[in-house]
Scaffold this active site. Sequence first.
Site, PDB file in Angstrom:
ATOM      1  N   GLY A  10       1.173  19.166 -10.720  1.00 51.09           N
ATOM      2  CA  GLY A  10       0.243  18.072 -10.485  1.00 51.09           C
ATOM      3  C   GLY A  10      -0.815  18.426  -9.463  1.00 51.09           C
ATOM      4  O   GLY A  10      -0.880  19.556  -8.961  1.00 51.09           O
ATOM      5  N   GLN A  11      -1.650  17.450  -9.137  1.00 46.68           N
ATOM      6  CA  GLN A  11      -2.765  17.676  -8.215  1.00 46.68           C
ATOM      7  C   GLN A  11      -2.261  18.133  -6.841  1.00 46.68           C
ATOM      8  O   GLN A  11      -2.686  19.164  -6.322  1.00 46.68           O
ATOM      9  CB  GLN A  11      -3.583  16.390  -8.035  1.00 46.68           C
ATOM     10  CG  GLN A  11      -4.259  15.899  -9.299  1.00 46.68           C
ATOM     11  CD  GLN A  11      -5.170  14.720  -9.003  1.00 46.68           C
ATOM     12  OE1 GLN A  11      -6.310  14.902  -8.584  1.00 46.68           O
ATOM     13  NE2 GLN A  11      -4.686  13.513  -9.202  1.00 46.68           N
ATOM     14  N   ILE A  38      14.129  15.920 -12.482  1.00 44.15           N
ATOM     15  CA  ILE A  38      14.538  15.137 -11.307  1.00 44.15           C
ATOM     16  C   ILE A  38      15.157  13.790 -11.677  1.00 44.15           C
ATOM     17  O   ILE A  38      15.600  13.059 -10.792  1.00 44.15           O
ATOM     18  CB  ILE A  38      13.367  14.949 -10.310  1.00 44.15           C
ATOM     19  CG1 ILE A  38      12.201  14.191 -10.945  1.00 44.15           C
ATOM     20  CG2 ILE A  38      12.937  16.277  -9.724  1.00 44.15           C
ATOM     21  CD1 ILE A  38      11.143  13.753  -9.946  1.00 44.15           C
ATOM     22  N   ALA A  61       5.785  12.069  -9.805  1.00 42.33           N
ATOM     23  CA  ALA A  61       5.768  10.611  -9.979  1.00 42.33           C
ATOM     24  C   ALA A  61       5.208  10.264 -11.344  1.00 42.33           C
ATOM     25  O   ALA A  61       4.529  11.074 -11.975  1.00 42.33           O
ATOM     26  CB  ALA A  61       4.918   9.948  -8.898  1.00 42.33           C
ATOM     27  N   TYR A  62       5.498   9.049 -11.774  1.00 43.74           N
ATOM     28  CA  TYR A  62       4.826   8.478 -12.946  1.00 43.74           C
ATOM     29  C   TYR A  62       3.611   7.743 -12.406  1.00 43.74           C
ATOM     30  O   TYR A  62       3.741   6.734 -11.715  1.00 43.74           O
ATOM     31  CB  TYR A  62       5.761   7.513 -13.674  1.00 43.74           C
ATOM     32  CG  TYR A  62       5.214   7.007 -14.988  1.00 43.74           C
ATOM     33  CD1 TYR A  62       5.673   7.512 -16.195  1.00 43.74           C
ATOM     34  CD2 TYR A  62       4.226   6.014 -15.028  1.00 43.74           C
ATOM     35  CE1 TYR A  62       5.173   7.050 -17.408  1.00 43.74           C
ATOM     36  CE2 TYR A  62       3.722   5.551 -16.232  1.00 43.74           C
ATOM     37  CZ  TYR A  62       4.198   6.075 -17.412  1.00 43.74           C
ATOM     38  OH  TYR A  62       3.693   5.619 -18.609  1.00 43.74           O
ATOM     39  N   THR A  63       2.416   8.264 -12.693  1.00 41.46           N
ATOM     40  CA  THR A  63       1.198   7.731 -12.061  1.00 41.46           C
ATOM     41  C   THR A  63       0.219   7.080 -13.041  1.00 41.46           C
ATOM     42  O   THR A  63      -0.865   6.681 -12.632  1.00 41.46           O
ATOM     43  CB  THR A  63       0.459   8.844 -11.290  1.00 41.46           C
ATOM     44  OG1 THR A  63       0.151   9.917 -12.200  1.00 41.46           O
ATOM     45  CG2 THR A  63       1.293   9.380 -10.141  1.00 41.46           C
ATOM     46  N   ASP A 103      -0.878   3.292  -2.044  1.00 42.05           N
ATOM     47  CA  ASP A 103      -1.478   2.039  -1.571  1.00 42.05           C
ATOM     48  C   ASP A 103      -1.095   0.854  -2.468  1.00 42.05           C
ATOM     49  O   ASP A 103      -1.238  -0.306  -2.070  1.00 42.05           O
ATOM     50  CB  ASP A 103      -3.006   2.171  -1.512  1.00 42.05           C
ATOM     51  CG  ASP A 103      -3.626   2.524  -2.863  1.00 42.05           C
ATOM     52  OD1 ASP A 103      -3.059   3.393  -3.556  1.00 42.05           O
ATOM     53  OD2 ASP A 103      -4.670   1.964  -3.226  1.00 42.05           O
ATOM     54  N   TYR A 126       3.879  -0.037 -11.452  1.00 40.56           N
ATOM     55  CA  TYR A 126       3.730   1.203 -10.679  1.00 40.56           C
ATOM     56  C   TYR A 126       4.018   0.959  -9.198  1.00 40.56           C
ATOM     57  O   TYR A 126       4.823   1.654  -8.572  1.00 40.56           O
ATOM     58  CB  TYR A 126       2.317   1.761 -10.874  1.00 40.56           C
ATOM     59  CG  TYR A 126       1.978   2.926  -9.970  1.00 40.56           C
ATOM     60  CD1 TYR A 126       2.634   4.150 -10.096  1.00 40.56           C
ATOM     61  CD2 TYR A 126       0.986   2.812  -9.000  1.00 40.56           C
ATOM     62  CE1 TYR A 126       2.326   5.211  -9.267  1.00 40.56           C
ATOM     63  CE2 TYR A 126       0.659   3.868  -8.171  1.00 40.56           C
ATOM     64  CZ  TYR A 126       1.340   5.073  -8.308  1.00 40.56           C
ATOM     65  OH  TYR A 126       1.035   6.127  -7.480  1.00 40.56           O
ATOM     66  N   TRP A 151      -6.227   6.904  -4.042  1.00 39.11           N
ATOM     67  CA  TRP A 151      -7.405   7.462  -4.723  1.00 39.11           C
ATOM     68  C   TRP A 151      -7.393   8.998  -4.703  1.00 39.11           C
ATOM     69  O   TRP A 151      -8.381   9.636  -4.344  1.00 39.11           O
ATOM     70  CB  TRP A 151      -8.688   6.941  -4.071  1.00 39.11           C
ATOM     71  CG  TRP A 151      -8.932   5.471  -4.121  1.00 39.11           C
ATOM     72  CD1 TRP A 151      -8.001   4.464  -4.246  1.00 39.11           C
ATOM     73  CD2 TRP A 151     -10.200   4.813  -4.036  1.00 39.11           C
ATOM     74  NE1 TRP A 151      -8.618   3.248  -4.233  1.00 39.11           N
ATOM     75  CE2 TRP A 151      -9.972   3.417  -4.099  1.00 39.11           C
ATOM     76  CE3 TRP A 151     -11.514   5.263  -3.889  1.00 39.11           C
ATOM     77  CZ2 TRP A 151     -10.990   2.473  -4.042  1.00 39.11           C
ATOM     78  CZ3 TRP A 151     -12.534   4.327  -3.827  1.00 39.11           C
ATOM     79  CH2 TRP A 151     -12.277   2.955  -3.909  1.00 39.11           C
TER      80      TRP A 151
END
Length: 282
Positions: A10-11, A38, A61-63, A103, A126, A151
């Site tokens: 991921g990022q 996981i 994560a599930y984003t 957030d 989420y 963000w």
Amino acid sequence: MNILITGCNGQLGNEMQLLERENPQHTYFNTDVQELDITNQEAIEAFVEEHKIDGIVNCAAYTAVDKAEENEELCQRLNAEAPAYLAHAVGNRGGWMIQISTDYVFDGTNHTPYKEDEDTCPNSVYGRTKLVGELNVQKLCPLSMIIRTAWLYSTFGNNFVKTMIRLGRERQELGVIFDQIGTPTYARDLAVAIFAAINQGVNPGVYHFSNEGVISWYDFTKAIHRLAGINTCKVRPLHTSEYPTPAARPHYSVLDKTKIKKTYGIEIPYWEDSLAECIAKL
């Protein structure tokens, strides 16, 4: 230390891998679902024992915020149950864990930056599952650190910055929401902060991290286009009501970063400086 990094494709996981080269004093186990599922508690327990893991940074994560409204079960497994499995396994060894949160645990009705001890009130699947993940990690691993961010973007993966650059080059006009306020986070800056915590020692608790400054999605898009040299696309401001989505977004999600700055003595870059750095790499 032996450190397990989850979500390495991921990022944030990719940015962590780049910074590992600057921190060669540790041994890293970079995993994604192919290397370690996981959501499988037995697999996690075995991995942590076999590799004598001292600490875990959970970047997985599930984003997909809107899809989460339909895929609550999967979202629950990845965002709430998986962090519990990781925390239990490393906590049993007396190790530490850094859990990345969001957030979206707030409803966005504030008008001043959110501090870590303010009441949470998620209004999306989420956000709710990420909050349960936070609580699970703190309960099962005494040496745990929750870092809420917002963000997120990077040179890696799919994100708002890349999408706006692509659409800016494809279209002559674009509508972007102007009444949702927050702060972008360059994933590399977050990775730098995580390494500060690893190297100085994990201080348990909840922390907030994003870049400095405050902006709307509309203003963010205008800055992306300016820095990317896109001047043929007109960007129009939209009300949230003009762009309905399955999941509710926080209207105001500016995070107060005082605690992490004081605890680890870090300086956080201004959002536009980090955006310029990222776009230059793209």
